[in-house]
Enzyme design. Structure first.
Site, PDB file in Angstrom:
ATOM      1  N   ASP A 234       2.702   5.937   0.555  1.00 34.63           N
ATOM      2  CA  ASP A 234       2.390   4.308   0.526  1.00 34.63           C
ATOM      3  C   ASP A 234       2.933   4.059   1.947  1.00 34.63           C
ATOM      4  O   ASP A 234       4.373   3.934   2.559  1.00 34.63           O
ATOM      5  CB  ASP A 234       3.859   4.008  -0.453  1.00 34.63           C
ATOM      6  CG  ASP A 234       4.071   1.783  -0.159  1.00 34.63           C
ATOM      7  OD1 ASP A 234       3.270   1.605   0.492  1.00 34.63           O
ATOM      8  OD2 ASP A 234       4.843   1.909  -0.821  1.00 34.63           O
ATOM      9  N   ASP A 381       0.271 -10.782  -8.913  1.00 31.17           N
ATOM     10  CA  ASP A 381       0.943  -9.756  -7.759  1.00 31.17           C
ATOM     11  C   ASP A 381       2.254  -9.605  -8.577  1.00 31.17           C
ATOM     12  O   ASP A 381       2.362 -10.549  -9.406  1.00 31.17           O
ATOM     13  CB  ASP A 381       1.307  -9.902  -6.015  1.00 31.17           C
ATOM     14  CG  ASP A 381       1.424  -8.676  -6.096  1.00 31.17           C
ATOM     15  OD1 ASP A 381       2.032  -7.649  -6.184  1.00 31.17           O
ATOM     16  OD2 ASP A 381       0.759  -8.262  -4.962  1.00 31.17           O
ATOM     17  N   ASP A 494      -1.302  -0.575  -8.745  1.00 28.67           N
ATOM     18  CA  ASP A 494      -0.796  -0.797  -7.061  1.00 28.67           C
ATOM     19  C   ASP A 494       0.993   0.660  -7.501  1.00 28.67           C
ATOM     20  O   ASP A 494       1.120   0.728  -8.114  1.00 28.67           O
ATOM     21  CB  ASP A 494      -0.234  -1.966  -6.771  1.00 28.67           C
ATOM     22  CG  ASP A 494      -0.514  -1.631  -5.074  1.00 28.67           C
ATOM     23  OD1 ASP A 494      -0.475  -0.580  -4.321  1.00 28.67           O
ATOM     24  OD2 ASP A 494       0.394  -3.278  -4.597  1.00 28.67           O
ATOM     25  N   ARG A 554      -4.441   1.917  -6.067  1.00 26.37           N
ATOM     26  CA  ARG A 554      -4.463   2.345  -4.133  1.00 26.37           C
ATOM     27  C   ARG A 554      -4.734   3.434  -4.756  1.00 26.37           C
ATOM     28  O   ARG A 554      -5.169   4.077  -3.471  1.00 26.37           O
ATOM     29  CB  ARG A 554      -3.211   1.335  -4.272  1.00 26.37           C
ATOM     30  CG  ARG A 554      -3.057   1.843  -2.402  1.00 26.37           C
ATOM     31  CD  ARG A 554      -1.730   0.780  -1.994  1.00 26.37           C
ATOM     32  NE  ARG A 554       0.192   1.702  -2.556  1.00 26.37           N
ATOM     33  CZ  ARG A 554       0.528   1.292  -2.624  1.00 26.37           C
ATOM     34  NH1 ARG A 554       0.596   0.110  -1.409  1.00 26.37           N
ATOM     35  NH2 ARG A 554       1.756   1.424  -2.113  1.00 26.37           N
ATOM     36  N   ASP A 570      -2.470  -1.257   2.518  1.00 25.47           N
ATOM     37  CA  ASP A 570      -2.054  -2.033   3.421  1.00 25.47           C
ATOM     38  C   ASP A 570      -2.273  -2.485   4.881  1.00 25.47           C
ATOM     39  O   ASP A 570      -1.460  -1.731   5.756  1.00 25.47           O
ATOM     40  CB  ASP A 570       0.074  -2.113   3.835  1.00 25.47           C
ATOM     41  CG  ASP A 570       0.430  -2.097   1.397  1.00 25.47           C
ATOM     42  OD1 ASP A 570      -0.826  -2.753   1.038  1.00 25.47           O
ATOM     43  OD2 ASP A 570       1.559  -1.768   2.074  1.00 25.47           O
ATOM     44  N   HIS A 628      -6.661 -11.000   0.758  1.00 27.22           N
ATOM     45  CA  HIS A 628      -5.313 -10.037   0.036  1.00 27.22           C
ATOM     46  C   HIS A 628      -4.369 -10.351   1.321  1.00 27.22           C
ATOM     47  O   HIS A 628      -5.021  -9.999   2.127  1.00 27.22           O
ATOM     48  CB  HIS A 628      -5.429  -9.264  -1.080  1.00 27.22           C
ATOM     49  CG  HIS A 628      -4.286  -9.029  -1.034  1.00 27.22           C
ATOM     50  ND1 HIS A 628      -3.596  -9.333  -2.459  1.00 27.22           N
ATOM     51  CD2 HIS A 628      -3.392  -7.861  -0.989  1.00 27.22           C
ATOM     52  CE1 HIS A 628      -2.532  -9.290  -2.694  1.00 27.22           C
ATOM     53  NE2 HIS A 628      -1.732  -7.392  -1.916  1.00 27.22           N
TER      54      HIS A 628
END
Length: 903
Positions: A234, A381, A494, A554, A570, A628
């Site tokens: 992440d 979300d 996610d 993701r 991201d 997004h």
């Protein structure tokens, strides 16, 4: 405390990723050890151990320290598998991510001939290829038509750390039995078990693949640089032009040569590093194999890729091509394809962290309708849940989800909700309570339930390596369990790397324990794969296997394409990230994952209006198309900007919808052939070597070339037209251009470089409605781009109901269109049913035909329909641009016709 940690993490990353949170190779003990291997490791085949069978051979290989078991297996369709494992009696079983394959044991193929000699053992495959096992030193060479194309261990770097009983620590074994990173200890109860070897791509001027990295498409030389890392992490607001690990990993490489392209799949789910060494064949062990009367080894380019994984075994699949189409078919046979997605998934998706409540969702929805902007999906979300408890809705802000979903469904739109793998630790939360009771949660090194911090605070994690846990997870999507949902709700997985805010490198501790006794270090890169696959199966089962699911993930691994679309995570609202999205998506497409996209506009930060427009224009021609953004950004609904900006965004989205018949056809063809939808130039133009590493342009299918504006305040857009003896047509002006060559066009606000390849036919909606459902049976325009010779073009169209699995029972139509010069005075346009098993009879008709490059000066045109009596057709012909337009031909896509054009 955890809330403070989350806030600090987010605030820190709004500036840029904190690189110190993530390891370099030098900070990873096993990577450092492997990279230090610079002299031959001395493996050779144990001579009397070779056992030949119908499909390959088994043997033992050894050096002064270790004896290993070698298996070489020939598979169907010019593919060879090489496995290296510990010999019998190993202290512990090694993990293999076989679920990533279509079949846990791919179909083998009988060899044609074998020959064992004193120094080599040769296998001649049924496909006419050769596999040569060199005995001393150990090496496996691969030949296509008597040309060596690849080799395993040509640099003699094979390094295999066998399990052993724990002994006193020595300096030489530093990091072998335990390792500390930022005060977090990895206990390594079984010691280090890393594996590594080099794979040569002989003749390859470029190698592509091993996503996911924010890097150039063509992989760079890493000799004096950091290796590429494959370890799902992440990474907030990741760096561009960096080999650091990101959210997903596909350990697959392609080496490209004009005549003999080769692929290599390294099937290992542990942390992996890859070094790339571009060289020539005279440097290393393959000089003799390359040398012939016409070739000098120093003239032969070569790329050496060196893989090192922390655990697991060496399991390599070599796909021998030889042509690009063969490579993609062979990889698809191993790891699968994206099944035909529901049509709505190809439309535009609008998302934000977070739409605040049902009123907000309703207003956004109405905004798209009011402003005449197409939309198929709205997304929710994490804030839509009841205090970050997934499978729930907030009791105040989303008190009546059924009404919200019904409102969207009645206007042919869908909802996507987020469901992450971390489970809120709360004894009142039914998911946690049940998972704990059934023992479906990951354990820590001491056999207690593993806990970490994520969005809900104290969290536990489902053990997706447990088949029973996966089935239980799938069951949670049933309508009577995920209350408030319907068939029009789809899912976003996610944070499934998995993300653990207080874990090492913001992920799970490597000594955590999974099903069947495996450590997290063994299975890390496949964790998210198992989550999204279970989610997909749950969505499919909830409708009795009648409705096609859509799942976005993701995290991913090889094989993820079978059950998920993915995005690039991201990213940031700047021009560098817009540019970076293209090579990232091309790398994913090359590695077998076609349904890919990037957050339009950038997740972090606020794009200016010019950047936002350019991002929409790029996203409109990428497979997954979603806007997004982060909760701290300004709202970005398209109508919140200057009128010309809104107009340009609307135009980009409508352009996407106009081409959906083409996109849908390409996804169908991918499912049949494995060919990606978004394509690198080398796949279509292997003869044009200068275009191979192009990563600012791409192809959509074989017919559309796309070059968006990627520079701020650009006055001009430069476009390279690839291929030899090709002709390209500017989509807007119809102007023909020969290739190879470059063209420059003015970069106006609505400009996107879009060229139609000569020799292809593309179906496009004549008029765009606001959803894919409304567009489903709209008339189409056929765009025919005549080839350079002026005598041929062809194309296809696929149709079905767009949402069910009825197509698997024959409820589909797959038709082809052909433009052909019959003789100097007659050209024809015909359609033909390409698959008689398809019984779908559509009312979609062709209301216009546009012919580009029509240099035959038509005098009259008429059409033959079912009764084969000709009917005259009206047309216009532009002598300056050689464009012919036929209005209202009265032809249906799924009914045969022939149009004669007399000149």
């Amino acid at each position: 405390m955890w809330r403070l940690l989350v806030v600090c993490l987010l605030l820190g990353t709004l500036e840029a990723v904190d690189r110190q949170n993530f390891k370099t190779c030098d900070q990873s003990s096993f990577c450092k050890r492997h990279r230090a291997v610079t002299s031959p490791t001395g493996y050779e085949v144990v001579q009397d151990s070779i056992k030949i069978n119908d499909t390959g051979l088994h043997a033992l290989i050894k050096n002064k320290d270790t004896t290993l078991k070698l298996t070489i297996v020939t598979l169907q369709d010019s593919t060879v598998r090489v496995l290296i494992d510990e010999n019998e009696g190993a202290l512990r079983k090694r993990y293999q991510p076989l679920e990533a394959l279509v079949e846990r044991e791919p179909k083998q193929q009988k060899v044609k001939k074998t020959k064992e000699e004193a120094s080599v053992t040769k296998i001649l495959t049924t496909d006419g290829n050769r596999v040569v096992l060199q005995h001393k030193p150990f090496r496996v060479d691969f030949y296509v038509k008597d040309k060596i194309v690849s080799s395993i261990n040509a640099k003699e770097t094979l390094h295999f750390e066998a399990f052993k009983k724990k002994v006193l620590l020595t300096d030489r074994e530093k990091g072998f039995w335990e390792e500390t990173w930022k005060d977090i200890k990895d206990t390594k109860p079984h010691g280090s078990s890393s594996v590594g070897v080099d794979i040569a791509f002989v003749g390859a001027k470029h190698v592509f693949g091993i996503p996911e990295h924010a890097e150039s498409y063509s992989l760079r030389d890493t000799k004096a640089y950091e290796p590429y890392r494959l370890y799902n992490l992440d990474v907030f607001e990741y760096e561009t032009n960096s080999p650091m690990a990101l959210y997903g990993s596909i350990p697959y490489l392609v080496g490209v040569h004009q005549k003999r392209s080769v692929g290599a799949l390294w099937l290992n789910a542990a942390e992996t590093w890859v070094d790339i060494d571009p060289t020539t064949a005279d440097k290393g062990g393959l000089t003799k194999e390359v040398l012939d009367a016409e070739t000098k080894p120093r003239q032969v380019p070569q790329h050496n890729a060196r893989f090192y994984s922390e655990s697991g075994l060496i399991d390599v699949f070599i796909t021998l091509g030889p042509q690009p189409n063969d490579i993609f078919r062979q990889l698809a046979a191993l790891t699968g394809v994206t099944p035909l997605p529901p049509a709505f998934a190809l439309g535009y998706h609008q998302s934000r962290w977070n739409y605040k409540d049902q009123k907000d969702v309703k207003e956004v929805h109405e905004g798209f309708v009011k402003n005449d902007i197409p939309l198929d999906v709205l997304w929710l979300d994490i804030e839509h849940t009841d205090k970050k408890a997934y499978f729930t809705f907030d009791k105040d802000n989303f008190a009546k989800p059924e009404e919200m979903i019904k409102d969207l469904s009645e206007q042919n739109r869908k909802l996507v909700t987020i469901v992450d793998p971390h489970i809120k630790k709360d004894s009142k939360y039914y998911i946690y309570k049940e998972a704990k009771k059934l023992k479906y949660l990951v354990k820590d090194a001491k056999d207690a339930i593993y806990e970490g911090n994520c969005w809900p605070g104290d969290s536990t994690y489902i053990d997706f390596l447990n088949p029973k846990a996966r089935k239980w997870w799938s069951d949670q999507f049933a309508f009577d369990k995920y209350k408030g949902t319907s068939k029009d709700v789809h899912i976003w997985n996610d944070m499934n790397e998995p993300s653990v805010f207080n874990g090492p490198e913001i992920t799970m501790h490597k000594d955590a324990k999974h099903h069947d006794g495996f450590e997290h270090r063994d299975v890390h890169n496949v964790y998210g794969f198992h989550q999204h696959s279970s989610t997909f199966e749950g969505l499919k089962a909830r409708s009795n296997n009648e409705v096609r699911p859509f799942v976005l993930s993701r995290s991913f691994f090889t094989g993820s394409q079978r059950t998920a679309a993915v995005w690039t995570g991201d990213n940031k609202a700047d021009w560098a990230h817009l540019k970076q999205s293209i090579p990232m998506l091309l790398s994913l497409s090359t590695a077998g994952l076609p349904f890919v996209g990037a957050d339009v506009g950038g997740f972090f930060g606020n794009p200016d209006e010019e950047l936002l427009v350019r991002w929409y224009q790029a996203g409109a021609f990428q497979p997954f198309f979603r806007g997004h953004s982060h909760q701290d950004t300004k709202r970005r609904e398209p109508w919140l900007f200057a009128a010309n900006t809104t107009d340009a965004i609307r135009n980009a989205i409508k352009t996407r919808y106009a081409f959906i018949p083409y996109w849908y056809t390409l996804f169908y063809e991918h499912a049949k052939t494995g060919k990606p939808v978004m394509r690198p130039f080398w796949m279509e133009f292997i003869e044009d070597e200068p275009s191979w590493d192009e990563d600012r342009q791409w192809m959509v299918g074989n017919g559309l070339l796309v070059k968006p504006v990627l520079e701020e305040k650009a006055k001009e857009l430069s476009i390279y037209l690839p291929g030899k003896r090709q002709v390209w047509y500017d989509w807007e002006t119809h102007k023909a251009r020969p290739s190879p060559g470059a063209v420059q066009i003015p970069a106006e606000l609505n400009t996107i470089g879009l060229y139609h390849r000569g020799g292809t036919i593309i179906p496009k909606l004549s008029e765009v409605k606001l959803t894919t459902k409304e567009n489903h049976e709209q008339p189409i325009t056929l765009y025919i781009a005549v080839n350079q010779k002026g005598d041929f073009a062809n194309g296809t169209i696929y149709l079905d109901d767009g949402e069910s699995y009825s197509y698997e029972k024959g409820d589909y139509a797959y038709w082809g269109f052909t433009f052909k010069r019959e003789h100097d005075y007659l050209h024809t346009i015909t359609n033909k049913n390409l698959d008689k098993n398809g019984k779908f009879d559509s009312d979609v008709y062709i209301d216009k035909i546009v012919i580009r490059g029509a240099k035959f000066y038509p005098r009259n045109a008429h059409i033959f329909l079912d009764d084969f009596s000709p009917e005259d057709l009206d047309f216009e012909f532009n002598r300056e641009n050689f464009v012919m337009e036929i209005a209202n031909p009265g032809a249906f896509v799924t009914r045969e016709f022939r149009i004669d054009l007399h000149s």
